[in-house]
Structures are given as C-alpha cells and as structure tokens.
Design a protein around this motif. Sequence first.
Motif, PDB file in Angstrom:
ATOM      1  N   THR A 216       0.816  -1.214   0.000  1.00 55.44           N
ATOM      2  CA  THR A 216       0.000   0.000   0.000  1.00 55.44           C
ATOM      3  C   THR A 216       0.853   1.269   0.000  1.00 55.44           C
ATOM      4  O   THR A 216       0.324   2.370   0.045  1.00 55.44           O
ATOM      5  CB  THR A 216      -0.954   0.025   1.217  1.00 55.44           C
ATOM      6  N   LYS A 217       2.182   1.130  -0.044  1.00 61.62           N
ATOM      7  CA  LYS A 217       3.043   2.293  -0.268  1.00 61.62           C
ATOM      8  C   LYS A 217       3.536   2.265  -1.705  1.00 61.62           C
ATOM      9  O   LYS A 217       3.048   3.005  -2.552  1.00 61.62           O
ATOM     10  CB  LYS A 217       4.206   2.305   0.747  1.00 61.62           C
ATOM     11  N   SER A 218       4.499   1.394  -2.025  1.00 61.48           N
ATOM     12  CA  SER A 218       5.162   1.523  -3.339  1.00 61.48           C
ATOM     13  C   SER A 218       4.240   1.291  -4.525  1.00 61.48           C
ATOM     14  O   SER A 218       4.423   1.905  -5.576  1.00 61.48           O
ATOM     15  CB  SER A 218       6.377   0.603  -3.430  1.00 61.48           C
ATOM     16  N   MET A 250      12.919   7.537 -18.189  1.00 61.90           N
ATOM     17  CA  MET A 250      14.024   6.609 -17.935  1.00 61.90           C
ATOM     18  C   MET A 250      13.733   5.822 -16.673  1.00 61.90           C
ATOM     19  O   MET A 250      13.616   6.397 -15.589  1.00 61.90           O
ATOM     20  CB  MET A 250      15.327   7.390 -17.811  1.00 61.90           C
ATOM     21  N   GLY A 251      13.596   4.504 -16.826  1.00 65.51           N
ATOM     22  CA  GLY A 251      13.237   3.630 -15.708  1.00 65.51           C
ATOM     23  C   GLY A 251      11.757   3.304 -15.763  1.00 65.51           C
ATOM     24  O   GLY A 251      10.922   4.193 -15.997  1.00 65.51           O
ATOM     25  N   TYR A 252      11.437   2.026 -15.608  1.00 67.33           N
ATOM     26  CA  TYR A 252      10.022   1.611 -15.615  1.00 67.33           C
ATOM     27  C   TYR A 252       9.751   0.728 -14.396  1.00 67.33           C
ATOM     28  O   TYR A 252       9.166  -0.332 -14.473  1.00 67.33           O
ATOM     29  CB  TYR A 252       9.686   0.885 -16.928  1.00 67.33           C
ATOM     30  N   GLY A 253      10.228   1.218 -13.230  1.00 66.87           N
ATOM     31  CA  GLY A 253       9.842   0.604 -11.957  1.00 66.87           C
ATOM     32  C   GLY A 253       8.507   1.209 -11.549  1.00 66.87           C
ATOM     33  O   GLY A 253       7.713   1.634 -12.391  1.00 66.87           O
ATOM     34  N   ASP A 254       8.257   1.287 -10.244  1.00 64.54           N
ATOM     35  CA  ASP A 254       6.962   1.820  -9.796  1.00 64.54           C
ATOM     36  C   ASP A 254       6.806   3.294 -10.169  1.00 64.54           C
ATOM     37  O   ASP A 254       5.759   3.709 -10.674  1.00 64.54           O
ATOM     38  CB  ASP A 254       6.825   1.637  -8.280  1.00 64.54           C
ATOM     39  N   VAL A 255       7.841   4.074  -9.931  1.00 66.81           N
ATOM     40  CA  VAL A 255       7.768   5.508 -10.250  1.00 66.81           C
ATOM     41  C   VAL A 255       7.713   5.705 -11.773  1.00 66.81           C
ATOM     42  O   VAL A 255       6.955   6.544 -12.273  1.00 66.81           O
ATOM     43  CB  VAL A 255       8.966   6.259  -9.620  1.00 66.81           C
ATOM     44  N   GLY A 256       8.486   4.930 -12.501  1.00 71.90           N
ATOM     45  CA  GLY A 256       8.474   5.029 -13.965  1.00 71.90           C
ATOM     46  C   GLY A 256       7.116   4.672 -14.541  1.00 71.90           C
ATOM     47  O   GLY A 256       6.631   5.332 -15.473  1.00 71.90           O
ATOM     48  N   THR A 273      13.053   3.994 -21.375  1.00 73.36           N
ATOM     49  CA  THR A 273      14.358   3.294 -21.389  1.00 73.36           C
ATOM     50  C   THR A 273      14.440   2.452 -20.130  1.00 73.36           C
ATOM     51  O   THR A 273      13.924   2.834 -19.083  1.00 73.36           O
ATOM     52  CB  THR A 273      15.557   4.269 -21.425  1.00 73.36           C
ATOM     53  N   GLU A 274      15.057   1.304 -20.222  1.00 67.97           N
ATOM     54  CA  GLU A 274      15.209   0.397 -19.065  1.00 67.97           C
ATOM     55  C   GLU A 274      16.487  -0.413 -19.190  1.00 67.97           C
ATOM     56  O   GLU A 274      17.002  -0.605 -20.285  1.00 67.97           O
ATOM     57  CB  GLU A 274      14.011  -0.578 -18.967  1.00 67.97           C
ATOM     58  N   VAL A 275      17.000  -0.876 -18.053  1.00 74.47           N
ATOM     59  CA  VAL A 275      18.128  -1.804 -18.041  1.00 74.47           C
ATOM     60  C   VAL A 275      17.661  -3.222 -17.678  1.00 74.47           C
ATOM     61  O   VAL A 275      18.362  -4.192 -17.945  1.00 74.47           O
ATOM     62  CB  VAL A 275      19.220  -1.374 -17.031  1.00 74.47           C
ATOM     63  N   THR A 306      13.619   8.435 -13.568  1.00 68.02           N
ATOM     64  CA  THR A 306      12.833   7.831 -12.466  1.00 68.02           C
ATOM     65  C   THR A 306      13.561   6.628 -11.892  1.00 68.02           C
ATOM     66  O   THR A 306      12.938   5.732 -11.348  1.00 68.02           O
ATOM     67  CB  THR A 306      11.449   7.341 -12.970  1.00 68.02           C
ATOM     68  N   THR A 307      14.891   6.571 -11.999  1.00 68.33           N
ATOM     69  CA  THR A 307      15.601   5.307 -11.788  1.00 68.33           C
ATOM     70  C   THR A 307      16.135   5.095 -10.374  1.00 68.33           C
ATOM     71  O   THR A 307      16.421   3.961 -10.001  1.00 68.33           O
ATOM     72  CB  THR A 307      16.818   5.207 -12.730  1.00 68.33           C
ATOM     73  N   GLY A 308      16.358   6.160  -9.612  1.00 72.70           N
ATOM     74  CA  GLY A 308      17.084   6.010  -8.346  1.00 72.70           C
ATOM     75  C   GLY A 308      18.559   5.696  -8.587  1.00 72.70           C
ATOM     76  O   GLY A 308      19.287   5.374  -7.658  1.00 72.70           O
ATOM     77  N   ASN A 309      19.001   5.803  -9.834  1.00 66.65           N
ATOM     78  CA  ASN A 309      20.388   5.519 -10.195  1.00 66.65           C
ATOM     79  C   ASN A 309      21.099   6.836 -10.495  1.00 66.65           C
ATOM     80  O   ASN A 309      20.481   7.894 -10.539  1.00 66.65           O
ATOM     81  CB  ASN A 309      20.411   4.593 -11.415  1.00 66.65           C
ATOM     82  N   ILE A 330      12.445  12.702 -11.197  1.00 67.24           N
ATOM     83  CA  ILE A 330      11.452  12.478 -10.121  1.00 67.24           C
ATOM     84  C   ILE A 330      11.965  11.422  -9.132  1.00 67.24           C
ATOM     85  O   ILE A 330      11.297  11.072  -8.176  1.00 67.24           O
ATOM     86  CB  ILE A 330      10.065  12.144 -10.726  1.00 67.24           C
ATOM     87  N   GLY A 331      13.189  10.928  -9.357  1.00 67.84           N
ATOM     88  CA  GLY A 331      13.830  10.009  -8.401  1.00 67.84           C
ATOM     89  C   GLY A 331      14.331  10.790  -7.193  1.00 67.84           C
ATOM     90  O   GLY A 331      14.312  12.027  -7.189  1.00 67.84           O
ATOM     91  N   HIS A 332      14.826  10.074  -6.173  1.00 66.35           N
ATOM     92  CA  HIS A 332      15.071  10.753  -4.895  1.00 66.35           C
ATOM     93  C   HIS A 332      16.206  11.778  -4.934  1.00 66.35           C
ATOM     94  O   HIS A 332      16.112  12.844  -4.345  1.00 66.35           O
ATOM     95  CB  HIS A 332      15.322   9.743  -3.778  1.00 66.35           C
ATOM     96  N   PHE A 333      17.313  11.431  -5.597  1.00 67.05           N
ATOM     97  CA  PHE A 333      18.465  12.355  -5.573  1.00 67.05           C
ATOM     98  C   PHE A 333      18.689  13.009  -6.936  1.00 67.05           C
ATOM     99  O   PHE A 333      18.297  12.480  -7.974  1.00 67.05           O
ATOM    100  CB  PHE A 333      19.731  11.625  -5.116  1.00 67.05           C
TER     101      PHE A 333
END
Length: 461
Positions: A216-218, A250-256, A273-275, A306-309, A330-333
């Motif tokens: 219920t968070k991510s 860039m990135g297709y995790g939850d945020v992506g 884009t994704e790795v 959006t990768t956190g990378n 939109i990633g954290h850093f």
Amino acid sequence: MKDYVVKDIDLAAYGRRELDIAETEMPGLMALRAEYGEAKPLKGARIVGSLHMTIQTAVLIETLVELGADVRWASCNIFSTQDHAAAAIAAGGTPVFAVKGQSLEEHWDYLDRSFMFPEGPNMILDDGGDATLYVLLGARMEAGEDVLAVPTSEEEEVIKAQIQKRMKESPGWFAKTRDAIKGVSEETTTGVHRLYDLHKKGLLPFPAINVNDSVTKSKFDNKYGCKESLVDGIRRATDTMMAGKVAVVMGYGDVGKGSAASLKGAGARVIVTEVDPICALQAAMDGFQVTTLEEVVATADIFVTTTGNKDVIRIEHMREMKDMAIVGNIGHFDNEIQVASLKNHKWTNIKEQVDMIEMPSGNRIILLSEGRLLNLGNATGHPSFVMSASFTNQVLAQMELWQKGDAYQPGVYILPKQLDEKVARLHLDRIGVKLTQISKEQADYIGVPQDGPYKPEHYRY
Ligand code: NAI
C-alpha cells in the motif's frame, strides 16, 4: 526562544485551512487517530522526522503527536517544503526546520536541529536516509573509523562540515544518539536501498522498517502518486502543451510506471528506457516504445529520470538535445542528471526551480528543480489520498518499533501483510469501494483465511 525555522509564521492560518481539507482526504491517518488517540501508544517516543514538509506530512506529524509522540521535523529536500504547512506545524507547537529553497548548508543544519530534543531522540522517521546517515556517519567520524559513503558526492563536504561542527559543540553526541535510537522507519526506495546496504555491511545498529515495500506504499504512492504529480510539476514549471510532445521516461519501476502513465494521460507520446529486461518487457506490453536514450535524445521534447540511479542523463546527452528540451528528475536524488557538469554553462533563472541553460551549440534546455525531484520542487507532490496510505504505514511502523523494537534484531523488516491489507481497507469507503465478502467455503477452497491475508508473501500485485 523560538524553536523552529520557517519562512513566515503568518502563513500558519493558510496552512491550517489546507490541513482541514487534507484531513478529509487522509482516512487512514484519521482512523488511526480515532483508534489510538486515547491509548497514546507513542507516549515517550521522541521522533526525529526527515521527510518533505508538505501539507500531507503535516497531517502525519499531527497524527504522531495525537498518538503521544514528541516530534521534531526537517525536510529531506531543499525544494520540497510547503511554507504554509511548515508554519502551521510550528504554530501548533511542534519544532520544524524547513524552508522552500533552503541552501544545502541550511539543509544539514536544520536536520541537526531536528535532533535536538532536550533528552535526545529515540526514534527516526526517514525519507531517503539522511537522518540515519547523519547519526551513523557522525558516530563513525567521532570514533575515527572509516567513513560511510555519502550518496551524492556534491553534498559530502557539507555533511561532514555539519558533523564536525556538532562534534566540536557536543563531544560524544553521535555515539550517544545512535545508541538511544530504538528504530527507524524509512519511506522511499532509495533510503531502503541504503538500509539494506548498511545491514549487509554489518553497520546498521538498530532495527528498521522498510515502509516503501508495503504494497500500500510503493504500488500506490510511487505509481498512482507520480501519475498525478509528475505532469502537475511539468505544467506548473513550464505551462508547456503536453499533447503531441515526445517524452522519454528513464526507468520503468513503480515511479516510472506512474510517470509514463502521467505523460500518456496528458497526451504525450511516451518512450521508455530500461536496463531490466522484465521492466522493459512490461513497458513494451503496456504499449510504450522502449529504446535507448541515445536513439531519441536529439528528437524528444521532455526527459524524466525515475531510476534512483546516478548519471542517467549525462552531459553528452544534454549537448545533443534539441532547443528548449525540458529535463527533470522524479527520483530521490539529483545525481540522476549530471547537473554538476552544467555549472560552467550560462544559466538564466526563469522563476523559482526553473532554469534555462545554454549549451555550447546555442541550444537551450529547461532544467526543473536543478535536477531534484520535480513533483515536489515544481508542484506540491502527491495528493493527500495516496499519501494517507503511505503515512498510515509510517505510523504503524513507528508504533511497532516503539512498542516492540526491543524484540527485533538490527535488520530491515517489512510490516506484516495483515497490516498492509488494513491500510488498504481504511481507504475504501472514501472512494465508494464495496468489497466482496469471501465465504468460508471459498476461503478454504483457495487456501486463505477468511479474514485475510488473501495473498501469499511472494505475490507481486
Ligand atoms: P524501482 O527500483 O521500482 O524502479 C527503478 C527502475 O529504474 C528499475 O526498474 C531499474 O531497472 C531502472 N533503472 C536503473 N538504472 C537505469 C538506467 N540507467 N536506465 C534506465 N533504467 C534504469 O524504484 P522506484 O520505486 O520506482 O523509485 C525510483 C526512485 O524514485 C527512487 O529514487 C525513489 O526513492 C524515488 N521516489 C520518488 C517519489 C517522488 O514522489 N518523487 C516517490 C517514490 C519514490
């Protein structure tokens, strides 16, 4: 002496009016107040909070206080504070140290001040791991041990300078504070990565609850939250027409996933884009073109990391972008974009958190929030309703650690699925959801308890 730093305390009444609205959209937090307000399960807890100081966070803070906690708060990002929210919290008597647009030096000074309970803190509520890092890095520096890696190298000097200052003023403070912390609850993917890494290296001295990986968070905040707040940030920053534009996520995790859906919903043509082959396949089957940044960098209009990378959009990419391309993260850093490499270019500030930067070719890019998370820097972050789910998990995690923390070994834990289902349940009424009641026979047939949990641990949603 006033025990807060906010932009303007006179904004408190405005903040309070918005808080009144937010409360009606945060049924999970309000239900916890009703359930535990009298019992005060957080009595005695002295919680340092390091999390974006928004209206939604103000409702979280007031919930923690209503459950008996003493709280001191700093924001976890220099651009994310909503000054009227901070003012409302300060006026309500909770010390808060947060100003939208604070400098990095102020950021670490404010974090330090949020630790300054007369009797010292005993709990941390973190977003991205800065508060945890401050204590653990400080304790290692104090002991003259190898220092921990700091995630964003640009900040390293500033953090260390702040730690040196505290060491000088209060010798032994870091070790004492570290030893007094009963536990930490961590909000976001990036902070959770740091905690697992610390634990793997044997450097995590207390138990931590990974709030991010509550379903219920991510699967809600990171996804549906970004679905609403990403385009909101780009629009408030640029007023650009989204429909018809080509946007690269860039990135297709939850945020992506949420970000791509946000842009698609606004009418943009979205490229991903994704790795990770699994996420790449998901993006393709969700109907997005999946390719490399290099393939599309010269033709796309909007770029969102959006990768956190780190180093995902590099200087060579920005040099190739077309005139007036919009670039944000939109990633954290902020290290997803190589902002540091733009420092010797010509910057024109358009307005707060929006800069136009001229590249050697003469092309300009529009950089949002100097590469820091744009939904909180250029807009007001996620809507209250989805943050209610996240923060209900946060409060449950704080209660668990405060009441039962001694039973946990140092390590990183996730809340039990039953609580995850409880958090979801608390949010159904507000949006008119009617749940089907499973019969005893049906529950037995699929092998689940009639009252849940309805899924095995390995289920991925
Ligand atoms: P995640 O791990 O689910 O997704 C990240 C994705 O990026 C993964 O699929 C990974 O394979 C991909 N990736 C990694 N390196 C890449 C590269 N070089 N190029 C392309 N793709 C790459 O993480 P999640 O939950 O989506 O979080 C992402 C970031 O967003 C984290 O920093 C997190 O802390 C932050 N976050 C920000 C929020 C906000 O409101 N702005 C809300 C929630 C999380």
